[in-house]
Write a protein that holds these residues in place. Structure first.
Motif, mmCIF file in Angstrom:
data_model
loop_
_atom_site.group_PDB
_atom_site.id
_atom_site.type_symbol
_atom_site.label_atom_id
_atom_site.label_comp_id
_atom_site.label_asym_id
_atom_site.label_seq_id
_atom_site.Cartn_x
_atom_site.Cartn_y
_atom_site.Cartn_z
ATOM 1 N N PRO A 126 36.905 48.965 22.690
ATOM 2 C CA PRO A 126 38.308 48.519 22.629
ATOM 3 C C PRO A 126 38.556 47.389 23.626
ATOM 4 C CG PRO A 126 38.147 50.916 22.813
ATOM 5 C CD PRO A 126 36.780 50.382 23.060
ATOM 6 N N PRO A 127 39.532 46.517 23.344
ATOM 7 C CA PRO A 127 39.844 45.422 24.272
ATOM 8 C C PRO A 127 40.214 45.954 25.645
ATOM 9 C CG PRO A 127 40.990 45.122 22.174
ATOM 10 C CD PRO A 127 40.395 46.498 22.144
ATOM 11 N N ARG A 128 39.779 45.222 26.659
ATOM 12 C CA ARG A 128 40.053 45.643 28.037
ATOM 13 C C ARG A 128 39.930 44.425 28.943
ATOM 14 N NH1 ARG A 128 39.570 50.904 30.385
ATOM 15 N NH2 ARG A 128 38.809 51.617 28.369
ATOM 16 N N THR A 129 40.812 44.307 29.903
ATOM 17 C CA THR A 129 40.732 43.228 30.880
ATOM 18 C C THR A 129 39.691 43.579 31.938
ATOM 19 O OG1 THR A 129 43.043 42.608 30.547
ATOM 20 C CG2 THR A 129 42.012 41.921 32.614
ATOM 21 N N LEU A 130 38.685 42.723 32.090
ATOM 22 C CA LEU A 130 37.686 42.890 33.144
ATOM 23 C C LEU A 130 38.088 41.978 34.304
ATOM 24 C CD1 LEU A 130 34.402 42.680 31.013
ATOM 25 C CD2 LEU A 130 35.770 44.706 31.543
ATOM 26 N N ARG A 131 38.375 42.567 35.446
ATOM 27 C CA ARG A 131 38.855 41.759 36.583
ATOM 28 C C ARG A 131 37.953 41.991 37.780
ATOM 29 N NH1 ARG A 131 44.880 42.718 37.477
ATOM 30 N NH2 ARG A 131 44.882 41.586 35.493
ATOM 31 N N GLN A 132 37.346 40.904 38.241
ATOM 32 C CA GLN A 132 36.446 41.000 39.393
ATOM 33 C C GLN A 132 37.225 40.885 40.692
ATOM 34 O OE1 GLN A 132 33.333 38.054 39.522
ATOM 35 N NE2 GLN A 132 32.299 39.038 41.243
ATOM 36 N N TYR A 133 36.835 41.711 41.671
ATOM 37 C CA TYR A 133 37.424 41.671 43.002
ATOM 38 C C TYR A 133 36.354 41.270 44.009
ATOM 39 C CZ TYR A 133 41.613 43.795 41.075
ATOM 40 O OH TYR A 133 42.754 44.018 40.346
ATOM 41 N N ALA A 134 36.812 40.937 45.201
ATOM 42 C CA ALA A 134 35.899 40.364 46.196
ATOM 43 C C ALA A 134 34.963 41.401 46.796
ATOM 44 C CB ALA A 134 36.702 39.683 47.308
ATOM 45 N N SER A 135 35.359 42.663 46.826
ATOM 46 C CA SER A 135 34.533 43.669 47.486
ATOM 47 C C SER A 135 34.764 45.036 46.870
ATOM 48 C CB SER A 135 34.866 43.735 48.983
ATOM 49 O OG SER A 135 36.181 44.245 49.175
ATOM 50 N N ALA A 136 33.810 45.922 47.090
ATOM 51 C CA ALA A 136 33.955 47.300 46.629
ATOM 52 C C ALA A 136 35.144 47.970 47.302
ATOM 53 C CB ALA A 136 32.671 48.070 46.928
ATOM 54 N N GLU A 137 35.384 47.642 48.573
ATOM 55 C CA GLU A 137 36.496 48.242 49.303
ATOM 56 C C GLU A 137 37.836 47.848 48.672
ATOM 57 O OE1 GLU A 137 32.910 48.320 51.549
ATOM 58 O OE2 GLU A 137 33.966 46.589 50.676
ATOM 59 N N GLU A 138 37.923 46.620 48.177
ATOM 60 C CA GLU A 138 39.169 46.196 47.535
ATOM 61 C C GLU A 138 39.400 46.987 46.246
ATOM 62 O OE1 GLU A 138 41.463 42.051 46.232
ATOM 63 O OE2 GLU A 138 39.374 41.988 46.907
ATOM 64 N N VAL A 139 38.342 47.212 45.490
ATOM 65 C CA VAL A 139 38.466 48.014 44.267
ATOM 66 C C VAL A 139 38.904 49.433 44.610
ATOM 67 C CG1 VAL A 139 37.166 49.037 42.350
ATOM 68 C CG2 VAL A 139 36.819 46.636 42.961
ATOM 69 N N GLU A 140 38.307 50.013 45.635
ATOM 70 C CA GLU A 140 38.632 51.390 46.013
ATOM 71 C C GLU A 140 40.070 51.538 46.489
ATOM 72 O OE1 GLU A 140 35.575 52.112 48.830
ATOM 73 O OE2 GLU A 140 34.015 52.364 47.295
ATOM 74 N N GLY A 141 40.652 50.469 46.997
ATOM 75 C CA GLY A 141 42.009 50.535 47.526
ATOM 76 C C GLY A 141 43.098 50.228 46.519
ATOM 77 N N LEU A 142 42.749 49.980 45.254
ATOM 78 C CA LEU A 142 43.746 49.603 44.250
ATOM 79 C C LEU A 142 44.677 50.764 43.921
ATOM 80 C CD1 LEU A 142 41.532 47.623 41.705
ATOM 81 C CD2 LEU A 142 43.208 46.654 43.298
ATOM 82 N N ASP A 143 45.952 50.436 43.694
ATOM 83 C CA ASP A 143 46.900 51.397 43.148
ATOM 84 C C ASP A 143 46.809 51.380 41.626
ATOM 85 O OD1 ASP A 143 47.921 52.127 45.661
ATOM 86 O OD2 ASP A 143 49.297 50.413 45.655
ATOM 87 N N VAL A 144 47.233 52.463 40.992
ATOM 88 C CA VAL A 144 47.248 52.514 39.533
ATOM 89 C C VAL A 144 48.275 51.513 39.018
ATOM 90 C CG1 VAL A 144 47.710 53.950 37.515
ATOM 91 C CG2 VAL A 144 46.534 54.925 39.507
ATOM 92 N N PRO A 145 47.869 50.578 38.152
ATOM 93 C CA PRO A 145 48.829 49.596 37.633
ATOM 94 C C PRO A 145 49.753 50.230 36.599
ATOM 95 C CG PRO A 145 46.681 49.279 36.614
ATOM 96 C CD PRO A 145 46.507 50.351 37.656
ATOM 97 N N PRO A 146 50.868 49.565 36.286
ATOM 98 C CA PRO A 146 51.774 50.102 35.252
ATOM 99 C C PRO A 146 51.101 50.057 33.885
ATOM 100 C CG PRO A 146 52.456 47.897 35.935
ATOM 101 C CD PRO A 146 51.388 48.311 36.884
ATOM 102 N N PRO A 147 51.589 50.857 32.930
ATOM 103 C CA PRO A 147 50.990 50.849 31.590
ATOM 104 C C PRO A 147 51.008 49.457 30.976
ATOM 105 C CG PRO A 147 52.470 52.725 31.829
ATOM 106 C CD PRO A 147 52.656 51.871 33.047
ATOM 107 N N GLY A 148 49.997 49.172 30.232
ATOM 108 C CA GLY A 148 49.837 47.864 29.593
ATOM 109 C C GLY A 148 48.429 47.753 29.059
ATOM 110 N N VAL A 149 47.874 46.561 29.133
ATOM 111 C CA VAL A 149 46.501 46.366 28.694
ATOM 112 C C VAL A 149 45.562 47.083 29.650
ATOM 113 C CG1 VAL A 149 44.702 44.646 28.259
ATOM 114 C CG2 VAL A 149 47.065 44.151 27.649
#
Length: 228
Positions: A126-149
């Motif tokens: 299924p379609p999905r946005t692939l978004r690269q971040y600068a570090s693993a720590e930044e990925v681990e610190g993400l909040d759940v985004p609002p519903p959408g893609v």
């Protein structure tokens, strides 16, 4: 005369099913929970199957309509999916299948003892946005985004070794805010990067991928039973 309200009908019993953890970590923990209804005849029709998937509360539930030919039907709590990675890896492991047939097409499977592998195409995902971040720590610190893609957030933890840190947010608004392990997104990322990957997702799930010939990608992971 006022009619007294009638009590709500009790929900139908859940069909017999297995619960697996798919894409477990090396220590056997984590993995994405999966419901498997081995006898699809016990639950017919898309509406009934979505209702079962919603009651189980997993990101996906797979219904086995023909175990000999590996014909399966995959449902989230709200939609039917033509393809999804962790249901197919889980069903192949549970039923010891060499071929699994979701609506998207024929999927070959193999088992090497520790891992179960399937071969699939990224365009089935299924379609999905692939978004690269600068570090693993930044990925681990993400909040759940609002519903959408749907968002697949990732970063290199060791680019030379092909190690990736990822989190997946389906964005469907069905109560599943984050997927613990997402095989379809792993296929999309592997196709984009064109190399084998060792992905750590969620709390510690592990997904392995490897590009193959003719656009096929191998996707593998560990499976363990949770309950039945």
């Amino acid at each position: 005369m006022t009619t007294a309200p009638q009590p709500a009908a009790a929900p139908l019993p859940l069909p017999p099913h297995d619960v697996l953890a798919v894409f477990c970590g090396g220590d056997g923990r984590h993995g994405n929970p999966l419901g498997v209804v081995r006898d699809g005849r016990t639950c017919r029709g898309e509406e009934a199957r979505r209702a079962v998937a919603a009651r189980l509360g997993f990101s996906e539930t797979v219904f086995v309509d023909d175990p000999e030919r590996g014909i399966v039907d995959i449902h989230t709590p709200t939609v039917r999916l033509p393809f999804a990675g962790h249901p197919l890896v889980g069903a192949a492991w549970l039923l010891d299948l060499e071929v699994v047939n979701p609506p998207a097409g024929e999927v070959w499977a193999r088992h090497d003892g520790e891992f179960t592998w399937i071969e699939a195409r990224a365009e089935w995902a299924p379609p999905r946005t692939l978004r690269q971040y600068a570090s693993a720590e930044e990925v681990e610190g993400l909040d759940v985004p609002p519903p959408g893609v749907g968002l697949y957030a990732w970063a290199w933890s060791d680019e030379a070794a092909g190690r990736v840190r990822a989190r997946a947010f389906p964005g469907r608004g069905d109560g599943i805010e984050e997927d613990e392990a997402t095989g379809a997104a792993a296929l999309l990322l592997t196709a984009r990067l064109g190399r084998a990957l060792n992905i750590t997702q969620g709390r510690g799930s592990q997904l392995l991928t490897a590009p193959g010939p003719d656009g096929l990608i191998e996707l593998g992971g560990r499976v363990r039973p949770l309950s039945r």
